[in-house]
Structures are given as C-alpha cells and as structure tokens.
Motif scaffolding. Sequence first.
Motif, PDB file in Angstrom:
ATOM      1  N   ALA A  42     -10.037   4.754   4.065  1.00 45.72           N
ATOM      2  CA  ALA A  42      -9.140   5.291   3.105  1.00 45.72           C
ATOM      3  C   ALA A  42      -7.804   5.638   3.642  1.00 45.72           C
ATOM      4  O   ALA A  42      -7.439   5.935   4.625  1.00 45.72           O
ATOM      5  N   LEU A  43      -6.774   5.605   2.747  1.00 44.55           N
ATOM      6  CA  LEU A  43      -5.468   5.775   2.756  1.00 44.55           C
ATOM      7  C   LEU A  43      -5.317   7.270   2.277  1.00 44.55           C
ATOM      8  O   LEU A  43      -5.284   7.547   1.117  1.00 44.55           O
ATOM      9  N   ARG A  44      -4.196   7.893   2.738  1.00 41.03           N
ATOM     10  CA  ARG A  44      -3.641   9.205   2.555  1.00 41.03           C
ATOM     11  C   ARG A  44      -2.118   8.924   1.695  1.00 41.03           C
ATOM     12  O   ARG A  44      -1.325   8.667   2.699  1.00 41.03           O
ATOM     13  N   GLU A  45      -2.074   9.054   0.485  1.00 44.02           N
ATOM     14  CA  GLU A  45      -1.141   8.685   0.002  1.00 44.02           C
ATOM     15  C   GLU A  45       0.184   9.778   0.337  1.00 44.02           C
ATOM     16  O   GLU A  45      -0.286  10.854   0.088  1.00 44.02           O
ATOM     17  N   ARG A  46       1.686   9.190   0.420  1.00 43.56           N
ATOM     18  CA  ARG A  46       2.342  10.390   0.599  1.00 43.56           C
ATOM     19  C   ARG A  46       3.728   9.939  -0.397  1.00 43.56           C
ATOM     20  O   ARG A  46       4.040   8.940  -0.522  1.00 43.56           O
ATOM     21  N   THR A  47       3.969  11.220  -1.067  1.00 43.59           N
ATOM     22  CA  THR A  47       4.855  11.166  -2.198  1.00 43.59           C
ATOM     23  C   THR A  47       6.213  10.609  -1.690  1.00 43.59           C
ATOM     24  O   THR A  47       6.718  10.997  -0.672  1.00 43.59           O
ATOM     25  N   GLY A  48       6.619   9.669  -2.387  1.00 41.98           N
ATOM     26  CA  GLY A  48       7.949   9.005  -2.123  1.00 41.98           C
ATOM     27  C   GLY A  48       8.075   8.150  -0.988  1.00 41.98           C
ATOM     28  O   GLY A  48       9.282   7.781  -0.717  1.00 41.98           O
ATOM     29  N   ALA A  49       7.147   7.729  -0.407  1.00 41.53           N
ATOM     30  CA  ALA A  49       7.061   6.695   0.789  1.00 41.53           C
ATOM     31  C   ALA A  49       6.288   5.483   0.450  1.00 41.53           C
ATOM     32  O   ALA A  49       5.523   5.430  -0.417  1.00 41.53           O
ATOM     33  N   PHE A  50       6.814   4.524   0.987  1.00 43.31           N
ATOM     34  CA  PHE A  50       6.675   3.210   0.743  1.00 43.31           C
ATOM     35  C   PHE A  50       5.037   3.086   1.460  1.00 43.31           C
ATOM     36  O   PHE A  50       4.616   3.699   2.660  1.00 43.31           O
ATOM     37  N   PRO A  51       3.892   2.412   0.744  1.00 45.56           N
ATOM     38  CA  PRO A  51       2.611   2.468   1.416  1.00 45.56           C
ATOM     39  C   PRO A  51       2.486   2.069   2.747  1.00 45.56           C
ATOM     40  O   PRO A  51       1.377   2.373   3.359  1.00 45.56           O
ATOM     41  N   GLY A  52       3.202   1.340   3.288  1.00 43.73           N
ATOM     42  CA  GLY A  52       3.229   1.056   4.852  1.00 43.73           C
ATOM     43  C   GLY A  52       3.329   2.157   5.833  1.00 43.73           C
ATOM     44  O   GLY A  52       2.867   2.274   6.772  1.00 43.73           O
ATOM     45  N   GLY A  53       3.914   3.223   4.971  1.00 38.75           N
ATOM     46  CA  GLY A  53       3.902   4.485   5.750  1.00 38.75           C
ATOM     47  C   GLY A  53       2.781   5.576   5.541  1.00 38.75           C
ATOM     48  O   GLY A  53       2.944   6.442   6.034  1.00 38.75           O
ATOM     49  N   TRP A  54       2.067   5.357   4.888  1.00 49.83           N
ATOM     50  CA  TRP A  54       0.859   6.039   4.242  1.00 49.83           C
ATOM     51  C   TRP A  54      -0.322   6.026   5.467  1.00 49.83           C
ATOM     52  O   TRP A  54      -0.327   5.296   6.336  1.00 49.83           O
ATOM     53  N   ALA A  55      -1.167   7.104   5.466  1.00 45.75           N
ATOM     54  CA  ALA A  55      -1.510   7.578   6.741  1.00 45.75           C
ATOM     55  C   ALA A  55      -3.101   6.969   6.736  1.00 45.75           C
ATOM     56  O   ALA A  55      -3.842   7.224   5.727  1.00 45.75           O
ATOM     57  N   LEU A  56      -3.552   6.466   7.624  1.00 45.50           N
ATOM     58  CA  LEU A  56      -4.857   6.019   7.946  1.00 45.50           C
ATOM     59  C   LEU A  56      -5.642   7.349   8.651  1.00 45.50           C
ATOM     60  O   LEU A  56      -7.038   7.660   8.194  1.00 45.50           O
ATOM     61  N   ASP A  57      -4.955   8.018   9.453  1.00 44.89           N
ATOM     62  CA  ASP A  57      -5.495   9.100  10.075  1.00 44.89           C
ATOM     63  C   ASP A  57      -4.360   9.980  10.625  1.00 44.89           C
ATOM     64  O   ASP A  57      -3.027   9.614  10.289  1.00 44.89           O
ATOM     65  N   ALA A  58      -4.476  10.999  11.239  1.00 45.35           N
ATOM     66  CA  ALA A  58      -3.503  11.956  11.647  1.00 45.35           C
ATOM     67  C   ALA A  58      -2.238  11.294  12.561  1.00 45.35           C
ATOM     68  O   ALA A  58      -0.957  11.585  12.532  1.00 45.35           O
ATOM     69  N   ALA A  59      -2.679  10.301  13.379  1.00 42.28           N
ATOM     70  CA  ALA A  59      -1.638   9.550  14.171  1.00 42.28           C
ATOM     71  C   ALA A  59      -1.145   8.121  13.868  1.00 42.28           C
ATOM     72  O   ALA A  59      -0.431   7.709  14.444  1.00 42.28           O
ATOM     73  N   THR A  60      -2.037   7.665  12.777  1.00 40.46           N
ATOM     74  CA  THR A  60      -1.738   6.089  12.594  1.00 40.46           C
ATOM     75  C   THR A  60      -1.423   5.911  10.917  1.00 40.46           C
ATOM     76  O   THR A  60      -2.110   6.115  10.192  1.00 40.46           O
ATOM     77  N   THR A  61      -0.303   5.242  10.881  1.00 37.08           N
ATOM     78  CA  THR A  61      -0.186   4.747   9.373  1.00 37.08           C
ATOM     79  C   THR A  61      -0.726   3.301   9.418  1.00 37.08           C
ATOM     80  O   THR A  61      -1.087   2.544  10.140  1.00 37.08           O
ATOM     81  N   LEU A  62      -0.540   2.780   7.922  1.00 40.75           N
ATOM     82  CA  LEU A  62      -1.083   1.551   7.536  1.00 40.75           C
ATOM     83  C   LEU A  62      -0.235   0.399   8.295  1.00 40.75           C
ATOM     84  O   LEU A  62      -1.208  -0.384   8.848  1.00 40.75           O
ATOM     85  N   ASP A  63       1.033   0.618   8.520  1.00 38.13           N
ATOM     86  CA  ASP A  63       1.752  -0.624   9.203  1.00 38.13           C
ATOM     87  C   ASP A  63       1.523  -0.255  10.753  1.00 38.13           C
ATOM     88  O   ASP A  63       1.512  -1.422  11.302  1.00 38.13           O
ATOM     89  N   ASP A  64       1.233   0.956  11.227  1.00 40.08           N
ATOM     90  CA  ASP A  64       0.857   0.547  12.795  1.00 40.08           C
ATOM     91  C   ASP A  64      -0.342   0.002  12.917  1.00 40.08           C
ATOM     92  O   ASP A  64      -0.394  -0.834  13.783  1.00 40.08           O
ATOM     93  N   LEU A  65      -1.214   0.151  11.945  1.00 41.85           N
ATOM     94  CA  LEU A  65      -2.618  -0.524  12.431  1.00 41.85           C
ATOM     95  C   LEU A  65      -2.298  -2.031  12.187  1.00 41.85           C
ATOM     96  O   LEU A  65      -2.960  -2.585  12.790  1.00 41.85           O
ATOM     97  N   LEU A  66      -1.699  -2.541  11.068  1.00 41.45           N
ATOM     98  CA  LEU A  66      -1.380  -3.669  10.854  1.00 41.45           C
ATOM     99  C   LEU A  66      -0.816  -4.540  12.101  1.00 41.45           C
ATOM    100  O   LEU A  66      -1.116  -5.340  12.468  1.00 41.45           O
ATOM    101  N   ARG A  67       0.271  -3.712  12.500  1.00 38.73           N
ATOM    102  CA  ARG A  67       1.051  -4.444  13.575  1.00 38.73           C
ATOM    103  C   ARG A  67       0.294  -4.399  14.898  1.00 38.73           C
ATOM    104  O   ARG A  67       0.354  -5.248  15.753  1.00 38.73           O
ATOM    105  N   SER A  68      -0.667  -3.326  15.192  1.00 37.40           N
ATOM    106  CA  SER A  68      -1.566  -3.330  16.240  1.00 37.40           C
ATOM    107  C   SER A  68      -2.440  -4.514  16.429  1.00 37.40           C
ATOM    108  O   SER A  68      -2.984  -5.074  17.433  1.00 37.40           O
ATOM    109  N   ARG A  69      -2.887  -4.954  15.160  1.00 33.57           N
ATOM    110  CA  ARG A  69      -3.632  -6.192  14.945  1.00 33.57           C
ATOM    111  C   ARG A  69      -3.085  -7.513  14.951  1.00 33.57           C
ATOM    112  O   ARG A  69      -3.700  -8.667  14.668  1.00 33.57           O
ATOM    113  N   GLY A  70      -1.750  -7.417  15.197  1.00 36.00           N
ATOM    114  CA  GLY A  70      -0.925  -8.782  15.020  1.00 36.00           C
ATOM    115  C   GLY A  70      -0.991  -9.206  13.473  1.00 36.00           C
ATOM    116  O   GLY A  70      -0.557 -10.274  13.420  1.00 36.00           O
TER     117      GLY A  70
END
Length: 270
Positions: A42-70
């Motif tokens: 699940a993603l936590r949506e952030r008002t006004g932020a592009f979804p790549g910056g939405w949070a998967l957990d307290a320390a990880t955004t969607l883009d963080d995880l995608l980049r970490s997996r190449g």
Amino acid sequence: MAPDPRSLAALGLTRDPVAYPLTYPGRLPAESGLLDGDRFLALRERTGAFPGGWALDAATTLDDLLRSRGAPPLADRHPILAVGSNGSPAQLRRKLAGHASVLLPLTYATVRGLVCGVSAHVSGPGYVPAAPVRVGGATGRLVVLWPDDAQLSVIDATEPNYHLLPLPGTVTVSLDGGAPLAGCRLYAGRHGCLVDRDGDPFHLTGQAELLTALLADLPGLGRLTGARDPGEFAARARRDPGLRERIRVLWRREGRVLEQPELSRKETPS
C-alpha cells in the motif's frame, strides 16, 4: 512463520478473470499501491506530491524502492488508465509473469467525462470485457497503472481488441484532485460499446450481473448461445471462437453497438 499480510492471497486478490471468467474485471485493490510479485504494498498518498514521492513506509518512497530494484522511477513510466481488468493485480500478474518484471505501481485517480462501459465482443476466456464510454459530466475513481517500456510491450500484446490512445479532450484524469495527469492514455475498444434496447450504454458491473442483463436485453443472444445463465454463457463462449464471432455479429446486426469516433484510432493519411 506468519503469512505476509501484504500477500495477494491475504488480501483476497489472487483470482484472475482469465482463469475465473465470472470474476471479471477482477478484484481491485483497496488503495493505491505497488504490485510486487505476489504482494501488494500500500502507498500513502501525499497531497500535492507526484506519486513517485508517495510513501511505502516511514523511510521509503515509491521511487526509492523502484530505483533500489533497478527499475525506472514513476516519471519515466507510462500512465495508463485502467477501464477493465488492467486494474486487477491478479490479472496484471498473470500478464507479466515470465515476460517482464512484476513490479508495477497502481494509483487511484479521479476521472471526469468517462465511464466503464462494455465492449461489443466476447473475450477468449468467455467474459464480455470493458471498454471506455465518453459521458459528459460523469465522475468516478479508476486505477492508473504505470508500466515501464518492457511491461507496456507485454500488456499491449494482450490487448488485440483495443487501441492504446490518448485521452479524448473532454476526459480528464487527476491524482489526488490536482491538475490533470499529463500523457495519460487508455485502451479504447476496436468493436464499439454495447447499448441496450433503448440505446443507452451498458455500464460495467460484475460479470454475472452483466451477462444476466445482456441475455434479458436481447432474447436472440440466449437462442444463439443456448445459455440459460451466465455460467453457461461463459463456458460455451470460452470453448468456441466461432460462437464468440457470431455473438459479435448479432449485436451489430441488432443495433446494439455504439461507435465512438473520439475513441477510435485516427488513421494517418497515405
């Protein structure tokens, strides 16, 4: 070991419509998230932020995880509005597994000017699938999927009855109520959309409910298929490609097909 509460099984998201036609369009996720193999995060949506910056957990955004997996970040992906089963994690996993990475973001969006209608054809698995219908003033919530280049190529190959087109000018898709999402596309039906005897477009419902309505609307459909209920319809259509084509011809002959020029491929002049 306790089962992973984020697994598709734990979330009730394992049945895909190809294997279970009467489940079409498949169960949708309860919220925006990331399909990650057999899990949905699940993603936590952030008002006004592009979804790549939405949070998967307290320390990880969607883009963080995608980049970490190449994998490409969201800004380098293709936003595609899901009108039918492409919003179902189980269906997407079936399409991608063994062909491309099963690491695919899905985000809910507000859609204006369009509803989920019903395509005027029967799919190979035996269900009657969705197709977009432009309806001025309509508002709803649909899933946007974000495939990378390889994933889009795989998904596109599973859509022989659809054109991938830009949104019509009267249709807008916005994330979190913000500005319209630039570059969003959708799969528009090649066969037109089904209308009832009064000329009103059918709206996508659960498949059993839809097939019941279609059989009641056009008695000739039951005579042609020999089906007395949705289960018989799906089973017979699944077995017989010729029957699927005769159904398509029947709907067109009986005036049950709505053509939508604004949702048709524009041919390039020769």
